[in-house]
Write a protein that holds these residues in place. Structure first.
Motif, PDB file in Angstrom:
ATOM      1  N   PHE A 208       7.680  33.136  -1.022  1.00  0.00           N
ATOM      2  CA  PHE A 208       7.233  34.473  -1.416  1.00  0.00           C
ATOM      3  C   PHE A 208       6.273  35.049  -0.372  1.00  0.00           C
ATOM      4  CE2 PHE A 208       8.633  33.405  -5.794  1.00  0.00           C
ATOM      5  CZ  PHE A 208       9.320  34.566  -6.088  1.00  0.00           C
ATOM      6  N   ASP A 209       5.347  34.198   0.096  1.00  0.00           N
ATOM      7  CA  ASP A 209       4.339  34.675   1.044  1.00  0.00           C
ATOM      8  C   ASP A 209       4.964  35.144   2.355  1.00  0.00           C
ATOM      9  OD1 ASP A 209       2.496  34.064  -0.864  1.00  0.00           O
ATOM     10  OD2 ASP A 209       1.736  32.249   0.104  1.00  0.00           O
ATOM     11  N   ALA A 210       6.149  34.622   2.677  1.00  0.00           N
ATOM     12  CA  ALA A 210       6.820  35.018   3.921  1.00  0.00           C
ATOM     13  C   ALA A 210       7.429  36.411   3.815  1.00  0.00           C
ATOM     14  CB  ALA A 210       7.886  33.982   4.292  1.00  0.00           C
ATOM     15  N   GLY A 211       7.363  37.033   2.633  1.00  0.00           N
ATOM     16  CA  GLY A 211       7.868  38.395   2.469  1.00  0.00           C
ATOM     17  C   GLY A 211       9.393  38.495   2.530  1.00  0.00           C
ATOM     18  N   LEU A 212      10.071  37.403   2.181  1.00  0.00           N
ATOM     19  CA  LEU A 212      11.538  37.398   2.222  1.00  0.00           C
ATOM     20  C   LEU A 212      12.138  38.201   1.071  1.00  0.00           C
ATOM     21  CD1 LEU A 212      11.731  33.607   2.992  1.00  0.00           C
ATOM     22  CD2 LEU A 212      12.645  35.410   4.485  1.00  0.00           C
ATOM     23  N   ALA A 213      13.355  38.699   1.280  1.00  0.00           N
ATOM     24  CA  ALA A 213      14.060  39.425   0.215  1.00  0.00           C
ATOM     25  C   ALA A 213      14.746  38.414  -0.698  1.00  0.00           C
ATOM     26  CB  ALA A 213      15.059  40.405   0.817  1.00  0.00           C
ATOM     27  N   LEU A 214      13.930  37.678  -1.458  1.00  0.00           N
ATOM     28  CA  LEU A 214      14.468  36.666  -2.377  1.00  0.00           C
ATOM     29  C   LEU A 214      15.182  37.360  -3.533  1.00  0.00           C
ATOM     30  CD1 LEU A 214      11.303  34.362  -2.508  1.00  0.00           C
ATOM     31  CD2 LEU A 214      13.463  33.857  -1.327  1.00  0.00           C
ATOM     32  N   ARG A 215      16.347  36.805  -3.911  1.00  0.00           N
ATOM     33  CA  ARG A 215      17.116  37.388  -5.019  1.00  0.00           C
ATOM     34  C   ARG A 215      17.042  36.531  -6.269  1.00  0.00           C
ATOM     35  NH1 ARG A 215      17.451  41.863  -2.139  1.00  0.00           N
ATOM     36  NH2 ARG A 215      19.256  42.011  -0.747  1.00  0.00           N
TER      37      ARG A 215
END
Lengths: 336, 336
Positions: A208-215
């Motif tokens: 989450f902290d990496a700012g990824l577009a997690l789905r």
């Protein structure tokens, strides 16, 4: 009053023996400000107003296995359920159902594992209960753990996976299921087989902290990777294509799976998270996972594909695909 | 896929049979917006930042008894633990541990009781889990329920009872313990004996809303009124003097207690709250309790007295007092 060396019915009766068990076994191990008043409920201060709340029962047989025990599982499993929901796990409660005669040293060992796993995950065990049933009315020890966490701001597209998204996992598949099975049946292998049982909230925080577009995130417990991917794809126009050659298996799980005819994709994991992320972010996600101690063997294992009609398939080479069905039930009961 | 009429191991396996059980038995009964997404955690909105969190396991034998069943108990018990902490119960989770072969109609009946009791209490069942163990590894059905509530502003003096405070209870003592015992042993009485099992948060709301100087509330479950009063008084200079003649007992509990030699003060209650209130407010508290359907037989049963050195005593008439000891364990195991 001495506790003795076995659990008695009176240890669950609400009288002074219950009190001794609570003080000498649970409070010592779990001590924290919210637990210590030993009131009917723990009182918690939570700044956010959006909370995640979850519960799970743990009945694993045997209660001790290579890589962990029912206590590790009872904390890690509930922490992981919160973490994959996008929450920061904070507080746990635990309800013990003990069989009369269960050895107190075993209970202390389980409780020590719970305390250690809670510390690793940064959560507090703040409420508990113990019931004791007569010999023969339960199998040693059952634990139900509930957990509460603060929900974070979730990335745009969260909960809406679609074609083009990639599927990753943080390491080898099926180790927990096979490790418990081997312990239960007394199978002895040259290659060590250990449960992967671990709290994943630190690894998930990093994603989450990496700012990824997690789905989508899901821990692949009962029913294994196969069950959660089928649940995810079910009812959609798209499906999931896994690359057979990319699937990480430990040598021990692979050989035990072949001997027993059990596909590790259906075996339970207790320290593995399946990550679905926008295709453009997959490389970065892999990097983040591999930088974490619990993700060193992370792999990109597949992608969401249009036109698969909710199916999960494994590409086995030369363009061949086999369908990975939803399991009907657990092939290995009492695995968690 | 048909569920069949008995619980199978596969119903707990995380596959499609688990899914069918969840949809057809639990979701239908408990349907609410927080439960329906069936994610790994329920997502909750809670305005306050001070929360109460509690858990309890329920292993009552037999699971069905006059006045309720393990489902009524699993909701009311956890609601009551929150309410006596001064919280407004809001959300519950439940973890089922089922024995393979448990009749599905019985499970539906338990779930219907849970839903009805949750509705009565105004709480939502928002998260759950089911495990199934092999025949012989559990006794039918065990349920662990956790609960979350919003803590209200507590009156000055809360948690600090002292000499001059009065002790009240909302009705007859020991009915639950005796009702379960009678059901278990197949005892048949002319006088009906029913468990008092009920959610008390409405009655407790009324006490707080009346602006009374409440000091302490506790539901008198395992170990009965005797255990909770001993816990309360223990370590203090003051003690608790109960008026024997003022103690409310149902005729059935009184006669069964005499036949079996069990003092109803040690028997479990599941719908009784012990209230400690400033002496000046005792009359008003009694009035508030008697105005509530669950408090019609409320009684002022004693007072906190200086110089009793942490003892609980019962005045039996003509100035005689007997000491009501802390029970060592539960006289009636598997009562809740």
């Amino acid at each position: 009053m001495s506790l003795g060396d076995r659990v008695l019915l009176a240890h669950g009766g609400g009288g002074s023996l219950s009190g001794a068990l609570i003080r000498e076994v649970f409070v010592e191990a779990f001590a924290n400000p919210a637990l210590l008043p030993l009131g009917d409920s723990a009182v918690l201060e939570l700044p956010g107003s959006r909370l995640a709340f979850t519960t799970d029962g743990y009945v694993v047989s045997p209660p001790f296995f290579p890589g962990g025990d029912i206590g590790t599982l009872a904390v890690a499993g509930t922490v992981n359920d919160l973490a994959v929901s996008g929450a920061r796990p904070r507080f746990l409660s635990c309800s013990f159902i003990l069989e009369e005669g269960f050895p107190l040293p075993d209970l202390r060992r389980v409780v020590a594992s719970m305390a250690a796993t809670a510390q690793e995950a940064g959560v507090s065990l703040v409420a508990g209960d113990t019931k004791v049933v007569e010999r023969g009315s339960a199998d040693g020890i059952f634990i139900s753990t509930s957990g509460m966490g603060e929900l974070r701001e979730l990335p745009a597209g969260w909960g809406m996976p679609g074609p083009g998204d990639c599927v990753l996992i943080n390491g080898t598949i099926g180790d927990h299921g096979f490790a418990v099975l081997a312990a239960r049946e007394g199978l002895d292998f040259q290659t060590p087989l250990r449960s992967d049982c671990a709290p994943l909230n630190g690894l998930i925080d990093a994603l989450f902290d990496a700012g990824l577009a997690l789905r989508f995130l899901r821990d692949a417990t009962r029913g294994g990777v196969a069950a959660i991917l089928n649940e995810l794809a079910s009812g959609h126009e798209w499906g999931i294509a896994l690359q057979g050659a990319a699937l990480p298996f430990s040598p021990a799980a692979r050989s035990l799976g072949e001997i027993l005819g059990i596909d590790p994709l259906y075996a339970a994991n207790e320290g593995k998270v399946v990550v679905v992320v926008d295709g453009a972010g997959a490389g970065r996600a892999l990097q983040v996972m591999r930088s974490h101690p619990l993700g060193r063997e992370a792999a990109l294992i597949g992608a969401l594909e249009s036109g698969l009609d909710g199916l999960v398939v494994v590409e086995t080479g030369l363009g061949a695909r086999r369908i990975l069905d939803m399991p009907l039930g657990e092939q290995l009961p009492r695995i968690c």
